[in-house]
Design an enzyme around this catalytic site. Structure first.
Site, PDB file in Angstrom:
ATOM      1  N   HIS B  55     -18.583 -14.543  -3.479  1.00 61.81           N
ATOM      2  CA  HIS B  55     -17.150 -14.592  -3.182  1.00 61.81           C
ATOM      3  C   HIS B  55     -16.800 -16.035  -2.796  1.00 61.81           C
ATOM      4  CE1 HIS B  55     -16.316 -10.040  -2.317  1.00 61.81           C
ATOM      5  NE2 HIS B  55     -17.066 -10.224  -3.389  1.00 61.81           N
ATOM      6  N   GLU B  57     -15.324 -17.416  -0.290  1.00 61.81           N
ATOM      7  CA  GLU B  57     -15.651 -17.864   1.077  1.00 61.81           C
ATOM      8  C   GLU B  57     -17.147 -18.104   1.235  1.00 61.81           C
ATOM      9  OE1 GLU B  57     -13.936 -15.156   0.182  1.00 61.81           O
ATOM     10  OE2 GLU B  57     -12.459 -14.562   1.687  1.00 61.81           O
ATOM     11  N   CYS B  85     -12.964 -10.133   2.749  1.00 60.99           N
ATOM     12  CA  CYS B  85     -13.514  -8.777   2.719  1.00 60.99           C
ATOM     13  C   CYS B  85     -14.534  -8.661   3.861  1.00 60.99           C
ATOM     14  CB  CYS B  85     -14.182  -8.520   1.362  1.00 60.99           C
ATOM     15  SG  CYS B  85     -15.826  -9.253   1.196  1.00 60.99           S
ATOM     16  N   CYS B  88     -17.427 -11.176   3.654  1.00 58.77           N
ATOM     17  CA  CYS B  88     -17.059 -12.561   3.966  1.00 58.77           C
ATOM     18  C   CYS B  88     -16.678 -12.711   5.433  1.00 58.77           C
ATOM     19  CB  CYS B  88     -15.928 -13.011   3.054  1.00 58.77           C
ATOM     20  SG  CYS B  88     -16.477 -13.129   1.342  1.00 58.77           S
TER      21      CYS B  88
END
Lengths: 158, 158
Positions: B55, B57, B85, B88
């Site tokens: 992801h 991040e 999410c 993260c």
């Protein structure tokens, strides 16, 4: 719980011990199993790799996906020497293995000063009241990208 | 919110757009800022890299830590084009930046079919009632490793 399952967990525990003894990071290990065979192994490498995301489960999941050429762990089982922290639990849900076995739990982890429970608690706190401050800005500008995504024809969904 | 902060978020949004246009993964971008400068950038690469943990991040946090030779992001701010999410968010808590700015929220993400809320809900479900099955085994054997960790003199705590 068959002898074979026990042996997969024993390998995860051995990896935890190995990583600890070699000062790789915290005392945590994990393996990913598919069709009765270990396809990847991981142990915590946070402090040795300067990577706060290098928890045993994340390391093992990334390696397993690389091996399978897939971003999904369908048909796989993860064995981890400790109940996953929220980061790893999130990673597990994104990777979607069939099942997870864990040995120690989050209370055991807290007793050796890995306070996963603090992060679990923060997840339940409303975003404006967290200990790390979160502020929302430029939502409208960012939504423009989402609008393009929805209409995109050649996207790979997951 | 200064013009400079807006520009950091605009860069995160531009990265989201760039990743989407290049079929790297979902439409998400992030940057890490320290002392008024961007020190790392990331966009979602899940589907192109076969890495469910890639992801925006996580990518940006790993790069920032590598650059800083540290597993902590003290003094840093993360700008992400969408509310993190659970995976993260967990990574953010382990990395410990000073602050996080986000643009879209989890409801916006759900509307383009990234159902972070499902994972948030699962985190609150007791471990025996989750949609991915979790079973505990061999806790006593794994605890032996934790007992050695507690007594270890040369460990790096985090």
């Amino acid at each position: 719980m068959s002898i074979k399952n026990n042996n997969f967990m024993r390998r995860a525990i051995a990896l935890a011990k190995h990583g600890m003894e070699n000062n790789a990071g915290g005392p945590f290990g994990a393996v990913v199993v598919k069709e009765g065979k270990i396809i990847s192994e991981g142990f915590n490498r946070v402090t040795s790799k300067n990577d706060p995301t290098a928890h045993a489960e994340i390391v093992a999941i990334r390696k397993a996906c690389e091996k399978l050429n897939s971003f999904q762990l369908t048909g796989c089982t993860i064995y981890t020497s400790c109940e996953p922290c929220p980061m790893c639990l999130g990673a597990i849900y994104w990777a979607r293995p069939d099942k997870v076995y864990y040995a120690c739990n989050r209370v055991d982890a807290a007793e050796i000063e890995f306070d996963d429970q603090f992060i679990y608690n923060e997840l339940d706190v409303s975003i404006e009241n967290r200990q790390i401050k979160f502020d929302q800005v430029l939502r409208e500008e960012a939504l423009e990208v989402f609008k393009v995504w929805i209409q995109k024809n050649d996207k790979t969904e997951y």
